[in-house]
Design an enzyme around this catalytic site. Structure first.
Site: not given
Ligand code: NDP
Length: 460
Positions: A18, A38, A46, A51, A54, A103, A119, A181, A183-184, A187, A210, A308, A441, A446
């Site tokens: 990304s 690459e 991602c 992401c 997932k 991409y 590289a 415990g 995100y990953i 999920e 946490r 990251d 509503h 709301e």
């Protein structure tokens, strides 16, 4: 503004995820001659194994619950419904291929050269490719992302998989132990349970997530258990034993857990080893994170890093913004530092979690007195099916100036809602301004503009 007479390229980007892709395309749009290397697939974590796949698995996972538990309350029955993992896996794989292709096409359309190779930086302006070729560039950008942390000291840990492998399994395991415990772990615990896997979650603390607001943590932890996910806390893996039928995970507290598979989700490390950082003097933290200033410049002036691999805030949209700021600063003539403050984020628990700003505890520690507005309720859509899932909504308001400095939501559409609330919180709107906004509503959202009473802690 090309300097290709002195160097092969104005910019050489390492990593087509990304952050790297955004930086490459924007720099090219500013007139730079750009190449990106690459070693795996265009799109990065991602798109290829994070992401995007997932989220597709989460959509799949929700159907079972919707059909079995929600739809009958609305008069629907589904006879003979069955789930086929290879169909899902292959469809997700095809979508990932499609996006990776887009991409690559976008890079080419931006006149960025794509080099399929690993590289290694060999000097402030030079990079050696795994093809044997050496390339020079005025500026080098490291955008190599992260990789799953594997506690290699645990005997038998080689039998575990990580989020890298889970998307490609031949068959879904009947049972799985997920370690972690964050995100990953959270999920995948929900999504695999929804796909019919018997899930046990192993967390070293007492309540998952946490760093999130305590009410959010308790709510999500409760939902894990309510969905039938076994949660083992206060212990970690001691060793892993392979048997004929699966794995036995021996825990430090003496317990054993028998499952077909074990998935590690105990954090991710910056992917900076083997890049040549030491030899050229690019300074790193002890965990491998590349040290950068506010403009993503490393300790070597011609080398920058985004995403990251810098371990600032490890989220796709953050890497994209860091990449864009890098391009504007270095090739656009407009120095821009990305503001990492008050970024909304979502955990795709079931139901999902959306959060922006400070938790109640962090707000009290930073600003002193705060007012709390919170509510839990059963969303309208769950009443007729008699489904017990409840929604949590919470606002943290600074007492000194009435500004809403935190918003925390767990419930249907929380990830979508928090994007819009994030605008209000990022730009410092007050609770009075929230209240002056007319409700939509009937919606769950709301509640965000109709919570009138400050929460008062119960007298014990
Ligand atoms: P997290 O940092 O979110 O969570 C790591 C978990 O592993 C924590 O529960 C941590 O415990 C535990 N842990 C760490 N080290 C050990 C250890 N040695 N033994 C046992 N447990 C350990 O990492 P994830 O891997 O879940 O995700 C990585 C990052 O990727 C996230 O922080 C996030 O930035 C990003 N991400 C974002 C997503 C999204 O936006 N929806 C989805 C997935 C990932 P403790 O809490 O005690 O530290």
């Amino acid at each position: 503004m090309t300097d290709a007479t002195a160097y092969d390229f104005d910019l050489f980007v390492i990593g087509a995820g990304s952050g790297g892709v955004r930086a490459a395309r924007m720099s090219a749009a500013y007139g730079a001659k750009v190449a990106v290397a690459e070693e795996y697939r265009i799109g990065g974590t991602c798109v290829i194994r994070g992401c995007v796949p997932k989220k597709l698995l989460i959509y799949a996972s929700e159907f079972g619950h919707e059909m079995a538990d929600i739809a009958p309350g609305y008069g629907w029955t589904f006879e003979g419904a069955r789930f086929d993992w290879p169909t899902l896996r292959d469809n997700v794989g095809a979508e990932v291929d499609r996006l990776s292709g887009i991409y690559a096409r976008n890079l080419r359309n931006s006149c960025v050269s794509i080099i399929q190779a690993r590289a290694e930086i060999t000097g402030p302006h030079s990079v050696k490719l795994s093809t044997g070729e050496t390339v020079t560039a005025k500026v080098i950008l490291i955008a190599t992302g992260g990789k799953p942390y594997v506690p290699s000291e645990v005997p038998g840990i080689e039998h575990a998989i990580t989020s890298n492998e889970i998307f490609l399994l031949d068959a879904l395991p009947k049972s799985i132990l997920i370690a972690g415990g964050g995100y990953i772990a959270v999920e995948f615990a929900f999504l695999l349970k929804g796909l019919g896997v018997d899930v046990t979650l192993l967390y070293r603390g007492d309540t998952v997530l946490r760093g999130f607001d305590d009410d959010v943590r308790l709510h999500v932890h409760g939902e894990l258990k309510r969905k039938g996910i076994r949660v083992v806390t206060h212990t970690v893996l001691a060793s892993v034993e392979k048997t004929e039928t699966g794995l036995i995970s021996h825990l430090v507290n003496g317990q054993t857990v028998k499952t077909e598979a074990l998935m590690l989700a105990v954090g991710r490390d910056p992917y900076s080893d083997g890049l040549g950082c030491e030899s050229v003097g690019v300074a790193r933290e002890t965990n491998g994170a590349i040290k950068v200033d506010a403009f993503s410049q490393t300790s070597v002036p011609s080398i920058y890093a985004v995403g990251d691999v810098t371990n600032r805030m490890n989220l796709t949209p953050v890497a994209i913004r860091e990449g864009a700021c890098f391009a504007a600063t270095v090739f656009g003539g407009t120095p821009m530092a990305f503001d990492h403050d008050t970024i909304a984020t979502a955990v795709f628990s079931q139901p999902p979690t959306g959060t922006v700003g400070l938790s109640e505890a962090d707000a009290r520690a930073k600003y002193g007195p705060v007012d709390i507005y919170k509510t839990t309720f059963r969303p309208m859509r769950y009443v007729m099916p008699n489904e017990e899932t409840r929604m949590l909504m919470k606002l943290v308001v600074r007492q000194s100036d009435d500004v809403v400095i935190g918003c925390h939501i767990v419930g249907p559409d929380a990830a979508e809602i928090i994007q819009a609330v994030g605008i209000a919180v990022k730009h410092g709107l007050t609770k009075a301004q929230f209240d002056a906004t007319c409700a939509v509503h009937p919606t769950v959202a709301e509640e965000l503009v109709t919570m009138k009473d400050k929460w008062v802690p119960p007298i014990l």
